[in-house]
Design a protein around this motif. Structure first.
Motif, PDB file in Angstrom:
ATOM      1  N   ALA A 161       0.979  -1.270   0.088  1.00  0.00           N
ATOM      2  CA  ALA A 161       0.438   0.047  -0.066  1.00  0.00           C
ATOM      3  C   ALA A 161       0.661   1.011  -0.062  1.00  0.00           C
ATOM      4  O   ALA A 161       0.260   1.873  -0.644  1.00  0.00           O
ATOM      5  N   LEU A 162       1.890   1.273   0.743  1.00  0.00           N
ATOM      6  CA  LEU A 162       2.821   2.623   0.467  1.00  0.00           C
ATOM      7  C   LEU A 162       3.739   2.303  -0.798  1.00  0.00           C
ATOM      8  O   LEU A 162       4.352   3.845  -0.970  1.00  0.00           O
ATOM      9  N   VAL A 163       3.530   1.723  -1.468  1.00  0.00           N
ATOM     10  CA  VAL A 163       4.720   1.308  -2.786  1.00  0.00           C
ATOM     11  C   VAL A 163       4.777   2.994  -3.422  1.00  0.00           C
ATOM     12  O   VAL A 163       5.999   3.319  -3.440  1.00  0.00           O
ATOM     13  N   ASP A 164       3.823   3.412  -4.160  1.00  0.00           N
ATOM     14  CA  ASP A 164       3.657   4.675  -4.674  1.00  0.00           C
ATOM     15  C   ASP A 164       4.124   5.011  -4.424  1.00  0.00           C
ATOM     16  O   ASP A 164       4.995   6.969  -4.320  1.00  0.00           O
ATOM     17  N   ALA A 165       4.347   5.694  -2.410  1.00  0.00           N
ATOM     18  CA  ALA A 165       4.461   7.493  -1.492  1.00  0.00           C
ATOM     19  C   ALA A 165       6.310   6.660  -1.855  1.00  0.00           C
ATOM     20  O   ALA A 165       7.034   7.908  -1.433  1.00  0.00           O
ATOM     21  N   ALA A 166       6.282   5.749  -1.583  1.00  0.00           N
ATOM     22  CA  ALA A 166       8.161   5.181  -0.849  1.00  0.00           C
ATOM     23  C   ALA A 166       9.220   5.314  -2.193  1.00  0.00           C
ATOM     24  O   ALA A 166      10.311   5.694  -1.777  1.00  0.00           O
ATOM     25  N   LYS A 167       8.554   4.962  -3.079  1.00  0.00           N
ATOM     26  CA  LYS A 167       9.364   5.244  -4.389  1.00  0.00           C
ATOM     27  C   LYS A 167       9.530   7.117  -4.644  1.00  0.00           C
ATOM     28  O   LYS A 167      10.733   7.091  -4.925  1.00  0.00           O
ATOM     29  N   ALA A 168       8.621   7.531  -4.293  1.00  0.00           N
ATOM     30  CA  ALA A 168       8.793   9.232  -4.323  1.00  0.00           C
ATOM     31  C   ALA A 168      10.042  10.396  -3.093  1.00  0.00           C
ATOM     32  O   ALA A 168      10.755  10.670  -3.069  1.00  0.00           O
ATOM     33  N   GLN A 169       9.798   8.547  -2.110  1.00  0.00           N
ATOM     34  CA  GLN A 169      11.305   9.208  -0.699  1.00  0.00           C
ATOM     35  C   GLN A 169      13.051   8.685  -1.416  1.00  0.00           C
ATOM     36  O   GLN A 169      13.007   8.750  -2.198  1.00  0.00           O
ATOM     37  N   PRO A 170      13.418   9.864  -1.215  1.00  0.00           N
ATOM     38  CA  PRO A 170      14.645   9.870  -1.096  1.00  0.00           C
ATOM     39  C   PRO A 170      15.705   8.621  -0.579  1.00  0.00           C
ATOM     40  O   PRO A 170      14.552   8.425   0.880  1.00  0.00           O
ATOM     41  N   VAL A 171      16.452   8.330  -0.687  1.00  0.00           N
ATOM     42  CA  VAL A 171      17.312   6.801  -0.562  1.00  0.00           C
ATOM     43  C   VAL A 171      17.838   8.082   0.755  1.00  0.00           C
ATOM     44  O   VAL A 171      18.842   8.477   0.009  1.00  0.00           O
ATOM     45  N   PRO A 172      18.167   6.986   1.675  1.00  0.00           N
ATOM     46  CA  PRO A 172      19.672   7.775   2.774  1.00  0.00           C
ATOM     47  C   PRO A 172      20.361   7.507   2.548  1.00  0.00           C
ATOM     48  O   PRO A 172      20.978   6.714   2.181  1.00  0.00           O
ATOM     49  N   GLU A 173      21.715   8.455   2.345  1.00  0.00           N
ATOM     50  CA  GLU A 173      22.731   8.097   3.353  1.00  0.00           C
ATOM     51  C   GLU A 173      23.193   7.389   3.476  1.00  0.00           C
ATOM     52  O   GLU A 173      24.461   6.731   3.454  1.00  0.00           O
ATOM     53  N   THR A 174      22.812   7.619   4.926  1.00  0.00           N
ATOM     54  CA  THR A 174      22.776   6.502   5.534  1.00  0.00           C
ATOM     55  C   THR A 174      21.943   5.905   6.221  1.00  0.00           C
ATOM     56  O   THR A 174      21.230   6.277   6.512  1.00  0.00           O
ATOM     57  N   VAL A 175      22.532   3.796   7.042  1.00  0.00           N
ATOM     58  CA  VAL A 175      21.100   3.284   7.654  1.00  0.00           C
ATOM     59  C   VAL A 175      22.015   2.066   8.497  1.00  0.00           C
ATOM     60  O   VAL A 175      22.606   1.649   7.759  1.00  0.00           O
ATOM     61  N   ALA A 176      21.162   2.254   9.313  1.00  0.00           N
ATOM     62  CA  ALA A 176      21.566   1.223  10.894  1.00  0.00           C
ATOM     63  C   ALA A 176      21.407  -0.517  10.138  1.00  0.00           C
ATOM     64  O   ALA A 176      20.015  -0.665  10.381  1.00  0.00           O
ATOM     65  N   LEU A 177      22.443  -0.979  10.034  1.00  0.00           N
ATOM     66  CA  LEU A 177      22.057  -1.989  10.331  1.00  0.00           C
ATOM     67  C   LEU A 177      21.923  -3.379  11.445  1.00  0.00           C
ATOM     68  O   LEU A 177      22.019  -2.611  12.146  1.00  0.00           O
ATOM     69  N   LYS A 178      20.896  -4.439  10.856  1.00  0.00           N
ATOM     70  CA  LYS A 178      20.384  -4.676  12.531  1.00  0.00           C
ATOM     71  C   LYS A 178      21.817  -5.463  12.854  1.00  0.00           C
ATOM     72  O   LYS A 178      22.431  -5.573  12.386  1.00  0.00           O
ATOM     73  N   ASP A 179      21.888  -5.417  14.489  1.00  0.00           N
ATOM     74  CA  ASP A 179      22.137  -6.547  15.079  1.00  0.00           C
ATOM     75  C   ASP A 179      21.792  -7.864  14.997  1.00  0.00           C
ATOM     76  O   ASP A 179      21.084  -8.087  14.789  1.00  0.00           O
ATOM     77  N   GLN A 180      22.441  -8.871  15.169  1.00  0.00           N
ATOM     78  CA  GLN A 180      22.749  -9.773  14.339  1.00  0.00           C
ATOM     79  C   GLN A 180      21.472 -10.746  16.211  1.00  0.00           C
ATOM     80  O   GLN A 180      20.338 -11.790  14.918  1.00  0.00           O
ATOM     81  N   LYS A 181      21.053 -10.200  16.904  1.00  0.00           N
ATOM     82  CA  LYS A 181      20.480 -10.596  17.897  1.00  0.00           C
ATOM     83  C   LYS A 181      18.752 -10.263  16.803  1.00  0.00           C
ATOM     84  O   LYS A 181      18.180 -10.795  17.893  1.00  0.00           O
ATOM     85  N   ALA A 182      18.638  -9.048  16.549  1.00  0.00           N
ATOM     86  CA  ALA A 182      17.234  -9.140  15.302  1.00  0.00           C
ATOM     87  C   ALA A 182      17.137  -9.425  14.486  1.00  0.00           C
ATOM     88  O   ALA A 182      16.097  -9.813  14.181  1.00  0.00           O
ATOM     89  N   PHE A 183      17.922 -10.244  13.860  1.00  0.00           N
ATOM     90  CA  PHE A 183      17.937 -11.343  13.044  1.00  0.00           C
ATOM     91  C   PHE A 183      16.826 -12.138  13.323  1.00  0.00           C
ATOM     92  O   PHE A 183      16.355 -13.250  13.691  1.00  0.00           O
ATOM     93  N   ARG A 184      15.620 -12.156  11.834  1.00  0.00           N
ATOM     94  CA  ARG A 184      14.729 -13.171  11.464  1.00  0.00           C
ATOM     95  C   ARG A 184      14.634 -14.167  10.905  1.00  0.00           C
ATOM     96  O   ARG A 184      14.915 -15.810  10.922  1.00  0.00           O
ATOM     97  N   TYR A 185      15.675 -14.321   9.508  1.00  0.00           N
ATOM     98  CA  TYR A 185      16.163 -14.579   8.503  1.00  0.00           C
ATOM     99  C   TYR A 185      17.594 -15.712   8.844  1.00  0.00           C
ATOM    100  O   TYR A 185      17.776 -17.154   9.171  1.00  0.00           O
TER     101      TYR A 185
END
Length: 734
Positions: free
Chosen positions: A179-203
């Motif tokens: 449902a958020l696709v159209d709005a999301a593709k208009a967002q800028p791609v962030p320069e930095t992003v925090a990756l998960k800690d391994q403790k939070a891995f689901r897969y």
């Protein structure tokens, strides 16, 4: 079978690369492309200063129906990347696994391996090289979806969270990714992003069923050989009996009389030779017609290799020093208290994947489309373009699922793709139109070249009275697989092909003087699953075992004494395999013995403890306990499968008939009746254990193969007192 995955946790601590917004999906989905520095070996050689800017619509599609399609930048041919890379991306995206899909990427610069700098599936590099890459894509897509939801709800993104394909906000708000696709593709791609800690891995780190399992197990999966665009005709080629030979003349009358035959065409084939292609309505009429061709071959200008003569020459050459790969003082050999002298022989090996070579080509005036299971998409695309007289960008290469490959579908010469392009070109020139599918028969595949090279090793080892190795002089003879390829500048140094000597010495602290001779022969050679380690591991692990016996010491204890403490991964793998196998504690059944081997390849350490017997004069492998140190395990289920498959393939190298031989330039083997591969009834019981680690994952597709054969050989010695110096095994002549 048994799989144990030990618990692990903690941050991976990997570096992250900058991304940029590269475009939007034509289908209304969210699509990310990204930038990677030209940091790979080939990229560095080309231009280390310029980053590569990747095109849009590359790696991820989030569709309005909530499905998430991951574009896999590799070839899937059984190793599990069609699931592994989507797992990595899905974890950072917080996607619902039931909504995950995967597609194989076509040829394109955007899909280059971030380390090698070319589009490639090889070197056990998919997860190792693209782990951070795909995590970054998932993390940035998630951030854009969250930003879109926050904007709609007029809240701060920090007030939102994600889970299983849904963004949740304050006051009970929620929205699906679709449902958020159209709005999301208009967002800028962030320069930095925090990756998960391994403790939070689901897969990541959890055993996950493969996305392609159902299609493959029900027969619905389409492989390259299954492709049939409208109007497709099938071509088979009569290849010269000696590599590089040419057609002198041929009579096609009987072939042309076969119902369904459309054209009989002389075409160029690999290594400067020529052959005759038959194009027909289907494979069977094409093959029948090919068998009726009357061809006279001109073999006068090409060398005619002979395996027996080559072996004798290699043995003589091995007595002399070659180009220096590793230097050590051998002066103590002469006065050593005990000595070991050995000559090892290894034959040519065919890759023999279950799906024979094939490639479909649709050639038009200004465009060309290929459907092929390629490990070298960009290389094959450019090679086909050169043949048909088009620019690479005018050639579309669709990557198809492949039924195995083991390196054969990554040929620097693009031999079978080039051949298919020549057939399509000749077919079009003869006035025909439409796609042509080139299919090699099993016999074509076994006799078609690009083998694991044959090698000879000569070793002279000296031990002191306490059993310490005081000198080790070693020489290797074989053909270089890197000479003449784009890899030569950085893989051949001082006359030594690094792949020929890889796996020699380490992790053992031994004074090894190592030299290598690169021989020439009219036999096409290529990397074969685990490359140089296919022979170096066997030599190292049987010689270390022999040194332990000469020293009167336990083989495991002797290894541990020789492995420097800095090699913590080797110690961990060996200790785990020994502990889980019951080595030294369990009472073995009468007539059985343990064998041990340890080897690192592609930055992964595998230790085997095997249980074997000798039945009717032949070794019988009963059980394998495997310990794997591949750092962070992405999909333990795939790791187990790769170790099982690699172990069986390694066992296959020991079986009678597992060799390619040539006489008068002609390959003597034709099919599985005279070229042995391991079969289901050869499969031992295998327990796989994974050493826990928080570090960045390493390769797993190949490392399970090298230590199997030496572990079995070491068990055979315990039972018979015979040291096996040849592959395949021959107890009668040992």
């Amino acid at each position: 079978m048994r799989l144990d995955l030990m618990k692990h946790a903690g941050p991976v601590g990997l570096s992250r690369r900058g991304f940029l917004k590269a475009g939007t999906a034509a289908t209304g989905g969210l699509v990310l492309g990204f930038v990677l520095p030209a940091g790979g070996r080939l990229a560095r050689a080309a231009d280390a200063a310029k980053p590569t800017v990747y095109a849009p619509n590359a790696f991820l599609r989030v569709a309005p129906d909530n499905t998430v399609t991951v574009i896999v930048n590799r070839l899937e041919f059984g190793q599990g990347v069609h699931t592994g890379l989507p797992m990595v991306l899905a974890d950072e995206l917080d996607a619902d696994w039931s909504q995950m899909r995967a597609e194989l990427a076509p040829a394109g610069d955007v899909y280059k391996d971030p380390v090698f700098g070319i589009q490639i599936t090889g070197g056990s590099g998919t997860i190792a090289h693209s782990f951070t890459q795909y995590r970054e894509v998932g993390a940035r897509a998630r951030a854009m979806l969250v930003a879109a939801a926050a904007q709609q709800w007029k809240v701060d993104p920090s007030q939102c969270r994600t889970a299983k394909g849904v963004v949740y906000g304050p006051a009970g708000r929620k929205a699906t990714y679709g449902a958020l696709v159209d709005a999301a593709k208009a967002q800028p791609v962030p320069e930095t992003v925090a990756l998960k800690d391994q403790k939070a891995f689901r897969y990541i780190g959890k055993p996950m069923p493969r996305l392609d399992a159902r299609a493959k197990s029900t027969g619905r999966q389409q492989f390259g050989i299954d492709v049939k665009p409208a109007g497709t005709k099938v071509a088979v080629v009569a290849h010269p009996p000696v590599f590089g030979a040419k057609v002198a003349k041929f009579d096609a009358a009987k072939a042309q009389a076969v119902r369904g035959v459309i054209a009989v065409l002389e075409v160029p084939v690999d290594r400067g030779g020529s052959g005759v292609a038959v194009v027909a309505d289907g494979y069977w009429p094409a093959k029948q017609a090919r068998d009726l061709l009357a061809i006279q071959w001109d073999t006068g200008a090409v060398e005619k290799a002979d395996s027996a003569k080559q072996l004798a020459q290699f043995v003589e050459v091995a007595k002399t020093p070659g180009a220096v790969a590793r230097k050590a003082d051998t002066a103590k050999l002469a006065g050593a208290a005990k000595k070991i002298s050995a000559v090892y022989e290894f034959p040519y090996l065919a890759h023999a994947p279950m799906e024979p070579i094939n490639c479909t080509v649709d050639l038009k005036d200004d465009a060309c489309t290929l459907w092929v299971g390629s490990q070298f998409q960009g290389v094959d695309q450019a090679a086909a373009a050169a043949v048909v007289g088009l620019k690479p960008e005018q050639v579309t290469l669709n990557t198809m699922m492949a039924g195995g490959g083991f390196g054969r579908r990554a040929t620097p010469t693009s031999d079978f793709v080039v051949e298919a392009a020549h057939v399509a070109k000749a077919y079009k020139a003869a006035g025909h139109a439409g796609p042509v599918k080139l299919i090699w028969s099993r016999e074509d595949d076994i006799r078609g070249g690009y083998y694991r090279p044959s090698h000879v090793h000569r070793a002279d080892i000296g031990l002191d009275a306490a059993g310490n190795i005081v000198a080790w002089d070693h020489a290797i003879v074989g053909q270089s697989i890197m000479a003449g390829t784009t890899f030569e500048p950085f893989m051949i140094k001082n006359g030594v092909d690094n792949t020929m000597v890889e796996g020699m010495g380490e992790p053992y602290d031994v004074p090894l003087n190592l030299t290598a001779h690169s021989a020439k022969a009219n036999v096409p050679v290529l990397w074969w699953r685990s490359v140089g380690s296919t022979h170096t591991a066997f030599v190292m692990e049987t010689l270390i075992d022999e040194a332990a016996h000469a020293a009167g010491q336990d083989p495991v204890a002797y290894r541990k004494k020789l492995i420097d403490a800095k090699h913590v991964r080797h110690h961990a793998a060996l200790d785990l395999a020994v502990a889980k196998s019951g080595y030294g504690k369990k009472t073995m059944p009468k007539g059985r013995a343990y064998g041990v081997a340890l080897h690192e390849s592609f930055n992964t350490v595998v230790a085997y403890v095997v249980e074997a017997s000798v039945v009717d004069g032949s070794p019988k492998l009963h059980k394998v306990t495997a310990a794997v140190h591949c750092n962070l395990p992405v999909n333990p289920m795939s790791i187990e499968a790769q170790i099982q498959g690699a172990a069986l393939m390694g066992l296959g190298t020991t079986l009678p008939g597992a060799r390619i031989t040539l006489k008068d330039g002609v390959v003597e083997q034709q099919n599985f009746n005279d070229y042995t591969v391991a079969r289901m009834n050869d499969m031992p019981h295998i327990d796989v254990f994974i050493v826990p680690s928080q570090d960045a994952p390493t390769g797993i597709g190949e490392p399970g193969l090298p230590p199997l054969a030496p572990a079995l050989a070491n068990a055979v010695f315990q039972l018979t007192g015979k040291r096996l110096r040849k592959l395949p095994f021959d107890l009668a002549s040992a």
